[in-house]
Every structure is written in structure tokens, then in C-alpha cells.
Scaffold this motif. Structure first.
Motif, PDB file in Angstrom:
ATOM      1  N   SER A 121       0.727  -1.379  -0.033  1.00 52.23           N
ATOM      2  CA  SER A 121       0.032   0.089  -0.073  1.00 52.23           C
ATOM      3  C   SER A 121       0.722   1.242   0.059  1.00 52.23           C
ATOM      4  O   SER A 121       0.528   2.225  -0.656  1.00 52.23           O
ATOM      5  CB  SER A 121      -0.991  -0.051   1.116  1.00 52.23           C
ATOM      6  OG  SER A 121      -1.918   1.117   1.432  1.00 52.23           O
ATOM      7  N   PHE A 122       2.031   1.148   0.614  1.00 55.79           N
ATOM      8  CA  PHE A 122       2.818   2.400   0.846  1.00 55.79           C
ATOM      9  C   PHE A 122       3.307   2.795  -0.557  1.00 55.79           C
ATOM     10  O   PHE A 122       3.349   3.852  -1.080  1.00 55.79           O
ATOM     11  CB  PHE A 122       4.167   2.131   1.660  1.00 55.79           C
ATOM     12  CG  PHE A 122       4.972   2.989   1.626  1.00 55.79           C
ATOM     13  CD1 PHE A 122       5.335   3.953   2.594  1.00 55.79           C
ATOM     14  CD2 PHE A 122       6.275   2.993   0.580  1.00 55.79           C
ATOM     15  CE1 PHE A 122       6.387   4.919   2.508  1.00 55.79           C
ATOM     16  CE2 PHE A 122       7.129   3.777   0.600  1.00 55.79           C
ATOM     17  CZ  PHE A 122       7.436   4.733   1.675  1.00 55.79           C
ATOM     18  N   PHE A 123       3.742   1.628  -1.645  1.00 59.07           N
ATOM     19  CA  PHE A 123       4.135   1.968  -2.842  1.00 59.07           C
ATOM     20  C   PHE A 123       2.956   2.405  -3.735  1.00 59.07           C
ATOM     21  O   PHE A 123       3.371   3.370  -4.647  1.00 59.07           O
ATOM     22  CB  PHE A 123       4.784   0.697  -3.312  1.00 59.07           C
ATOM     23  CG  PHE A 123       6.376   0.306  -2.698  1.00 59.07           C
ATOM     24  CD1 PHE A 123       7.029   1.531  -2.786  1.00 59.07           C
ATOM     25  CD2 PHE A 123       6.744  -0.784  -2.309  1.00 59.07           C
ATOM     26  CE1 PHE A 123       8.556   1.113  -2.409  1.00 59.07           C
ATOM     27  CE2 PHE A 123       7.964  -0.872  -1.654  1.00 59.07           C
ATOM     28  CZ  PHE A 123       8.538   0.203  -1.865  1.00 59.07           C
ATOM     29  N   LEU A 124       1.647   1.997  -3.588  1.00 57.49           N
ATOM     30  CA  LEU A 124       0.707   2.573  -4.302  1.00 57.49           C
ATOM     31  C   LEU A 124       0.419   4.050  -3.949  1.00 57.49           C
ATOM     32  O   LEU A 124       0.298   4.698  -4.719  1.00 57.49           O
ATOM     33  CB  LEU A 124      -0.712   1.834  -3.817  1.00 57.49           C
ATOM     34  CG  LEU A 124      -0.632   0.313  -4.217  1.00 57.49           C
ATOM     35  CD1 LEU A 124      -2.040  -0.211  -3.884  1.00 57.49           C
ATOM     36  CD2 LEU A 124      -0.201   0.144  -5.772  1.00 57.49           C
ATOM     37  N   PHE A 125       0.630   4.301  -2.455  1.00 60.63           N
ATOM     38  CA  PHE A 125       0.472   5.893  -2.490  1.00 60.63           C
ATOM     39  C   PHE A 125       1.641   6.667  -2.982  1.00 60.63           C
ATOM     40  O   PHE A 125       1.732   7.853  -3.399  1.00 60.63           O
ATOM     41  CB  PHE A 125       0.327   6.010  -0.679  1.00 60.63           C
ATOM     42  CG  PHE A 125      -0.789   6.050  -0.115  1.00 60.63           C
ATOM     43  CD1 PHE A 125      -1.566   7.140  -0.033  1.00 60.63           C
ATOM     44  CD2 PHE A 125      -1.177   5.023   0.576  1.00 60.63           C
ATOM     45  CE1 PHE A 125      -2.740   7.001   0.397  1.00 60.63           C
ATOM     46  CE2 PHE A 125      -2.349   4.997   1.255  1.00 60.63           C
ATOM     47  CZ  PHE A 125      -3.435   6.091   1.211  1.00 60.63           C
ATOM     48  N   PHE A 126       2.801   5.977  -2.687  1.00 57.05           N
ATOM     49  CA  PHE A 126       4.210   6.334  -3.321  1.00 57.05           C
ATOM     50  C   PHE A 126       4.000   6.787  -4.862  1.00 57.05           C
ATOM     51  O   PHE A 126       4.474   7.871  -5.216  1.00 57.05           O
ATOM     52  CB  PHE A 126       5.285   5.440  -3.124  1.00 57.05           C
ATOM     53  CG  PHE A 126       6.589   5.809  -3.554  1.00 57.05           C
ATOM     54  CD1 PHE A 126       7.324   6.582  -2.589  1.00 57.05           C
ATOM     55  CD2 PHE A 126       7.149   5.737  -4.924  1.00 57.05           C
ATOM     56  CE1 PHE A 126       8.734   6.834  -3.210  1.00 57.05           C
ATOM     57  CE2 PHE A 126       8.442   6.139  -5.291  1.00 57.05           C
ATOM     58  CZ  PHE A 126       9.124   6.719  -4.508  1.00 57.05           C
ATOM     59  N   PHE A 135      11.255   3.544 -14.414  1.00 59.94           N
ATOM     60  CA  PHE A 135      11.722   2.451 -13.963  1.00 59.94           C
ATOM     61  C   PHE A 135      11.369   2.189 -12.373  1.00 59.94           C
ATOM     62  O   PHE A 135      11.114   1.133 -11.771  1.00 59.94           O
ATOM     63  CB  PHE A 135      13.046   2.315 -14.076  1.00 59.94           C
ATOM     64  CG  PHE A 135      13.560   1.955 -15.672  1.00 59.94           C
ATOM     65  CD1 PHE A 135      13.191   1.042 -16.307  1.00 59.94           C
ATOM     66  CD2 PHE A 135      14.451   2.625 -16.158  1.00 59.94           C
ATOM     67  CE1 PHE A 135      13.554   0.755 -17.566  1.00 59.94           C
ATOM     68  CE2 PHE A 135      15.086   2.747 -17.500  1.00 59.94           C
ATOM     69  CZ  PHE A 135      14.342   1.709 -18.203  1.00 59.94           C
ATOM     70  N   ILE A 136      11.551   3.062 -11.710  1.00 60.50           N
ATOM     71  CA  ILE A 136      11.255   3.288 -10.146  1.00 60.50           C
ATOM     72  C   ILE A 136       9.718   2.907  -9.982  1.00 60.50           C
ATOM     73  O   ILE A 136       9.621   1.893  -9.055  1.00 60.50           O
ATOM     74  CB  ILE A 136      11.546   4.482  -9.747  1.00 60.50           C
ATOM     75  CG1 ILE A 136      13.387   4.872  -9.647  1.00 60.50           C
ATOM     76  CG2 ILE A 136      11.150   4.761  -7.921  1.00 60.50           C
ATOM     77  CD1 ILE A 136      13.586   6.193  -9.096  1.00 60.50           C
ATOM     78  N   SER A 137       8.773   3.534 -10.819  1.00 62.69           N
ATOM     79  CA  SER A 137       7.527   3.510 -10.601  1.00 62.69           C
ATOM     80  C   SER A 137       7.195   1.754 -11.015  1.00 62.69           C
ATOM     81  O   SER A 137       6.449   1.202 -10.433  1.00 62.69           O
ATOM     82  CB  SER A 137       6.731   4.371 -11.444  1.00 62.69           C
ATOM     83  OG  SER A 137       7.001   4.142 -12.785  1.00 62.69           O
ATOM     84  N   PHE A 138       7.778   1.467 -12.239  1.00 59.81           N
ATOM     85  CA  PHE A 138       7.524  -0.046 -12.422  1.00 59.81           C
ATOM     86  C   PHE A 138       8.011  -1.047 -11.482  1.00 59.81           C
ATOM     87  O   PHE A 138       6.878  -1.793 -10.986  1.00 59.81           O
ATOM     88  CB  PHE A 138       8.477  -0.385 -13.698  1.00 59.81           C
ATOM     89  CG  PHE A 138       8.182  -1.641 -14.325  1.00 59.81           C
ATOM     90  CD1 PHE A 138       7.305  -1.999 -15.197  1.00 59.81           C
ATOM     91  CD2 PHE A 138       9.183  -2.729 -13.817  1.00 59.81           C
ATOM     92  CE1 PHE A 138       7.186  -3.385 -15.770  1.00 59.81           C
ATOM     93  CE2 PHE A 138       9.018  -3.897 -14.566  1.00 59.81           C
ATOM     94  CZ  PHE A 138       7.870  -4.336 -15.130  1.00 59.81           C
ATOM     95  N   ALA A 139       9.218  -0.671 -10.704  1.00 61.98           N
ATOM     96  CA  ALA A 139       9.675  -1.852  -9.947  1.00 61.98           C
ATOM     97  C   ALA A 139       8.697  -1.674  -8.591  1.00 61.98           C
ATOM     98  O   ALA A 139       8.243  -2.678  -8.055  1.00 61.98           O
ATOM     99  CB  ALA A 139      11.022  -1.497  -9.189  1.00 61.98           C
ATOM    100  N   THR A 140       8.083  -0.321  -8.123  1.00 67.05           N
ATOM    101  CA  THR A 140       7.712  -0.307  -6.927  1.00 67.05           C
ATOM    102  C   THR A 140       6.093  -0.685  -6.970  1.00 67.05           C
ATOM    103  O   THR A 140       5.524  -1.358  -6.117  1.00 67.05           O
ATOM    104  CB  THR A 140       7.506   0.920  -6.254  1.00 67.05           C
ATOM    105  OG1 THR A 140       7.166   2.036  -7.424  1.00 67.05           O
ATOM    106  CG2 THR A 140       8.948   1.546  -5.934  1.00 67.05           C
ATOM    107  N   VAL A 141       5.434  -0.358  -8.262  1.00 69.93           N
ATOM    108  CA  VAL A 141       3.883  -0.701  -8.393  1.00 69.93           C
ATOM    109  C   VAL A 141       3.956  -2.366  -8.537  1.00 69.93           C
ATOM    110  O   VAL A 141       2.972  -2.674  -7.936  1.00 69.93           O
ATOM    111  CB  VAL A 141       3.376   0.049  -9.546  1.00 69.93           C
ATOM    112  CG1 VAL A 141       2.020  -0.176  -9.521  1.00 69.93           C
ATOM    113  CG2 VAL A 141       3.511   1.568  -9.416  1.00 69.93           C
ATOM    114  N   TRP A 142       4.745  -2.937  -9.320  1.00 70.12           N
ATOM    115  CA  TRP A 142       4.709  -4.238  -9.573  1.00 70.12           C
ATOM    116  C   TRP A 142       4.970  -5.007  -8.383  1.00 70.12           C
ATOM    117  O   TRP A 142       4.555  -6.145  -8.304  1.00 70.12           O
ATOM    118  CB  TRP A 142       5.580  -4.757 -10.720  1.00 70.12           C
ATOM    119  CG  TRP A 142       4.925  -4.348 -12.104  1.00 70.12           C
ATOM    120  CD1 TRP A 142       4.910  -3.442 -12.703  1.00 70.12           C
ATOM    121  CD2 TRP A 142       3.933  -5.117 -12.594  1.00 70.12           C
ATOM    122  NE1 TRP A 142       4.162  -3.355 -13.955  1.00 70.12           N
ATOM    123  CE2 TRP A 142       3.273  -4.747 -13.654  1.00 70.12           C
ATOM    124  CE3 TRP A 142       3.099  -6.374 -12.328  1.00 70.12           C
ATOM    125  CZ2 TRP A 142       2.288  -5.222 -14.459  1.00 70.12           C
ATOM    126  CZ3 TRP A 142       2.136  -6.887 -13.035  1.00 70.12           C
ATOM    127  CH2 TRP A 142       1.782  -6.379 -14.453  1.00 70.12           C
TER     128      TRP A 142
END
Length: 458
Positions: free
Chosen positions: A75-80, A234-241
Motif C-alpha cells: 500500500s505504501f508503494f501505491l501511495f508512493f 523504472f522506479i514506478s515500474f519496480a515499486t508498483v509491480w
């Protein structure tokens, strides 16, 4: 024979006939707000034994353990990646105003960020019912595709309209898809630590607003805009996935939430609060978008430090999301929201007189703190203004929907004022006046509910 057995034998029938009182845990308003956003009611009556044998009830929330805390990280990474990208747009505003690829006015540039923020709330209104119908994974997978794709396409954009499609619409829709899932899953794993779990997860929005601008600025200086933006992709790809792979609902809502409750607008405090939120979001993001360009153009900071003022605001907002919530739990959310809005309004107006480095950094820190409190408390305030707890989620959705239009028009109007007047005073007055109107409307709602007594919790 143990002492407990002796005592049991000595009890007469009269004592045995006295029922023991049930210990009922009282939920805080914050916990009620979290449940409402998730469309979950764990206080509902328990089904009969025969029904429960045939149900798919997963049992009580674990309130901890590896699987539960992994959901918090997810959830943290979705908010991120949702609110984090919205909070980070100011660094793009600063870059685009001197963009070597295309030239547009500050107002047109800010439309990119405002549409992105608008779509987060607007699409979020539709993603709520989709979540209720069991499309949790489809929603977060959709966001996990659109957000990184939007960053990658932004890195290739050579025209304004291309940037608008990629950064405003593609990322904005992706943000809206993951908005509800970022909140909705936590009450399924926590019943006694919901506030803690939600606070840790929601801090991702401030961390996103902190990390994305810093990474963008450093990479843009070293490898240029295109690869800096791809790095964010790339950061968003790694964190959301990561969230896609680890997040799993334990149970889905048994009923759909209603999209509207027009009868709520017959209640004056609720209506005042909704209007106040529109004005709040009209003014709130002005400093976030324009503090960098203002400082650079007025030679208060160099270009490099000007880019870092936005991360300073977002870093301060981390504490602003935690401390006011703790105080609100003691004295009531409206008693905290009003001073937060009032101080933010005073700061936005005081921005007019800030002409030196120490002043602008102090402004960024204090404004970040109080704006963080303003953003985190509205759901809790709506709980206090609602009598029928079954309608909290619907009332929140309505309020967020109306607030989205404040996000949509606030910063573009600031940019238009700047273009037409050539002066920053109009931008600062626009933000300050809008937030001041928010404070006055919140005070009106608070007085309507509880009178002028400052000691009453509301």
C-alpha cells in the motif's frame, strides 16, 4: 485441586446467573474513516453458525505478521506512485518553464499537473465500485501498466500535446486506478492497528513527493531530461509491480457502495465542509507548483536549490500527516483542520514578503507541515459530520469528487494570473485567499456543530 477450581465450586447459582459485560472496543474516527474508504464493516452482526460453516469468512484480521505488514508495504508503494507523483509535479513545472523542447505559458504547463491530480480523484470515484465488484487485481495491474508507460512516453515527448497525453492523462488515469486499492486492503488485515498501518502506508505519498523530485533533478543534470524521466519510470515500474505481486485481499465487500447521497447536502455543516475543500485544493498546490520558479526568477536561490524546495515541502509534510492526526484524535479533527488551514493561508499570504534564502526555506518547512495536516484529516472530519455510519464512504466519495475540481482549476488560474500580470503577487494572493476561505468555511461548519466553545471536541 487448583485455587481457580475451588473458587469455581464456591460460586453459587446467583453469581453464575449474573452475565459478564462484553468488552467492546470503540473505534476512533480515523479507523471509521479507513473502514469507510474500504467499504468494510467488521462490526456487522455475526452470521448464524450454520451460515458461517458454508461461508468463505477468512476469520479475524491477523493484526500483524509478515503477510499483513507486507500489505502495508504494498500500500505504501501505491501511495508512493499515486499521490507521490502528484506531489512531485512541481519539479516538472520548474523544468518545463525553461523547456528546450517546447514552449508554453506557466498556466498551460500547470494544466498537465492539475489534470493528473484531477484524474486521480475522478477515476478514483469509479475505481471504488470496481473494487467492490472484485476487480482489485485488475485495478492495480492497470495502474502498474499505465504509470510507468506514462513516464516512458513523457521521456519521448517533443510537443506539448504529447506531454499532456503521457504525463497528465496516462499517469493520471493510472493513479486513479490504484487510489482506492491503496486504502481498501488494510482494514482486512488490521482491526486494532488500522491507524498505524494506514499512517505508515499513507506516508508513501510524501516520500514519493520527496524521492521523485530529487532523483529527477540529479539525473536530469547528469544524463538529461529523457533518461531522468525514464529513471522515474523504472522506479514506478519496480515499486508498483511489487504491490501487484504481494497484495492480496482476504475478503471482498459484500455490498456495493452508493455513488451519491444528495440528501447529505441538506446538512449545512457537510455542505460547508465540501465547499471548503474545493477552495482548499484551489489554493493548496500553488506554492508546491510555483515555489521553485518564484525563487529562481527572483534570484532568491540558484537553479539547483530552487529544484529542491519542493522536496523540502514534501519532507515536512511527512510530519504534518502524523502529528496533527494524533492531536485530532484527542480534540477532534475540525479543531485541528481549522488552525492548519488558517496557518497555511497566512503563510501563503506571507509568501509575498519573502525575498531571502532563509525565509524561503523556513516557508517551505512550515507550509509543508501544515499542508500535510490539511490533506490527511478531511476523511476523519467527514466521519464527525455523519450520523449514519453506513453512508460515510459515499459522503467521502462526493467530497473527493468536488475537491477534484479545485485541483483542476487552482494552479492553471495561478499561471494565467502570472502571465497576464507579470507579477507573483497575484499568484500568492490567489493561493492565500482561497485557503483563507477554506479556513473560514471550516470555522463556520465547526461553530454550526459545536458552537463557539473552544473546549468542545468536534
Amino acid at each position: 485441586m487448583s485455587s481457580s477450581t475451588i473458587l469455581a465450586d464456591d460460586l453459587d447459582e446467583k453469581h453464575l446467573a449474573v452475565p459478564r459485560p462484553d468488552l467492546v472496543r470503540t473505534e476512533s474516527n480515523l479507523e471509521k474513516a479507513i473502514d469507510a474508504e474500504a467499504n468494510i464493516n467488521f462490526s456487522a452482526p455475526v452470521e448464524d453458525a450454520e451460515d458461517s460453516d458454508n461461508s468463505d469468512d477468512p476469520g479475524p484480521a491477523p493484526n500483524g505478521g509478515l503477510k499483513a505488514w507486507v500489505q502495508v508495504v504494498g500500500s505504501f508503494f501505491l501511495f508512493f506512485n499515486s499521490w507521490g507523483t502528484v506531489n512531485a509535479f512541481g519539479v516538472f513545472q520548474t523544468y518545463y518553464e525553461n523547456n528546450p523542447r517546447w514552449r508554453e505559458t506557466p498556466s498551460n504547463i500547470s494544466w498537465i499537473g492539475s489534470i493528473q491530480a484531477f484524474l486521480l480523484l475522478f477515476v478514483g470515484l469509479a475505481s471504488g465500485p470496481a473494487y467492490d465488484n472484485g476487480y482489485f487485481r485488475s485495478l492495480i495491474i492497470g495502474g502498474a501498466i499505465l504509470i510507468p508507460f506514462g513516464f516512458m512516453m513523457t521521456s519521448l515527448a517533443n510537443e506539448y500535446w504529447q506531454t499532456m497525453l503521457a504525463q497528465a492523462f496516462c499517469i493520471g488515469i493510472g493513479n486513479g486506478l490504484i487510489f482506492v486499492p491503496s486504502v481498501a486492503i488494510l482494514p482486512q488485515y488490521f482491526s486494532t492497528r488500522k491507524a498505524l498501518a494506514n499512517g505508515l502506508a499513507a506516508s508513501g505519498s510524501s516520500f514519493g513527493g520527496l524521492i521523485y523530485p530529487i532523483v529527477f533533478r540529479r539525473m536530469q543534470q547528469e544524463v538529461g531530461f529523457a533518461w531522468a524521466t525514464r529513471t522515474l519510470g523504472f522506479i514506478s515500474f519496480a515499486t508498483v509491480w511489487f504491490s501487484v505481486f504481494v497484495m492480496k485481499p482476504r475478503v471482498m465487500p459484500k455490498q456495493r457502495r452508493q455513488l451519491t447521497d444528495f440528501a447529505a447536502f441538506k446538512e449545512i455543516p457537510y455542505t460547508l465542509f465540501c465547499v471548503s475543500m474545493i477552495f482548499g485544493f484551489i489554493g493548496l498546490y500553488g506554492p508546491l507548483y510555483y515555489i521553485g520558479p518564484y525563487s529562481i526568477q527572483n534570484h532568491i536561490t540558484g537553479e539547483n536549490l530552487g529544484f529542491y524546495l519542493l522536496p523540502i515541502i514534501n519532507a515536512a509534510s511527512i510530519f504534518g500527516r502524523i502529528i496533527p492526526n494524533a492531536i485530532a484524535d484527542k480534540i477532534g479533527p475540525l479543531n485541528v483542520l481549522f488552525p492548519c488551514a488558517l496557518v497555511a493561508a497566512i503563510l501563503a499570504l506571507a509568501w509575498i514578503g519573502i525575498k531571502n534564502l532563509g525565509g524561503i526555506i523556513t516557508f517551505a518547512l512550515i507550509y509543508g507541515f501544515f499542508s500535510g495536516g490539511f490533506v490527511s484529516l478531511p476523511p476523519v472530519a467527514i466521519v464527525t459530520l455523519t450520523q449514519d455510519m453506513s453512508k460515510i464512504g459515499t459522503r467521502m466519495g462526493q467530497c473527493f469528487f468536488l475537491s477534484a475540481f479545485g485541483l483542476l482549476v487552482g494552479t492553471p488560474v495561478s499561471g494565467a494570473i502570472l502571465k497576464n500580470t507579470g507579477s507573483w503577487i497575484g499568484v500568492q494572493l490567489w493561493s492565500g485567499a482561497a485557503i483563507l476561505m477554506t479556513a473560514l468555511l471550516m470555522l463556520w461548519a465547526r461553530v454550526y456543530v459545536a458552537g463557539w466553545s473552544p473546549m468542545k471536541r468536534v
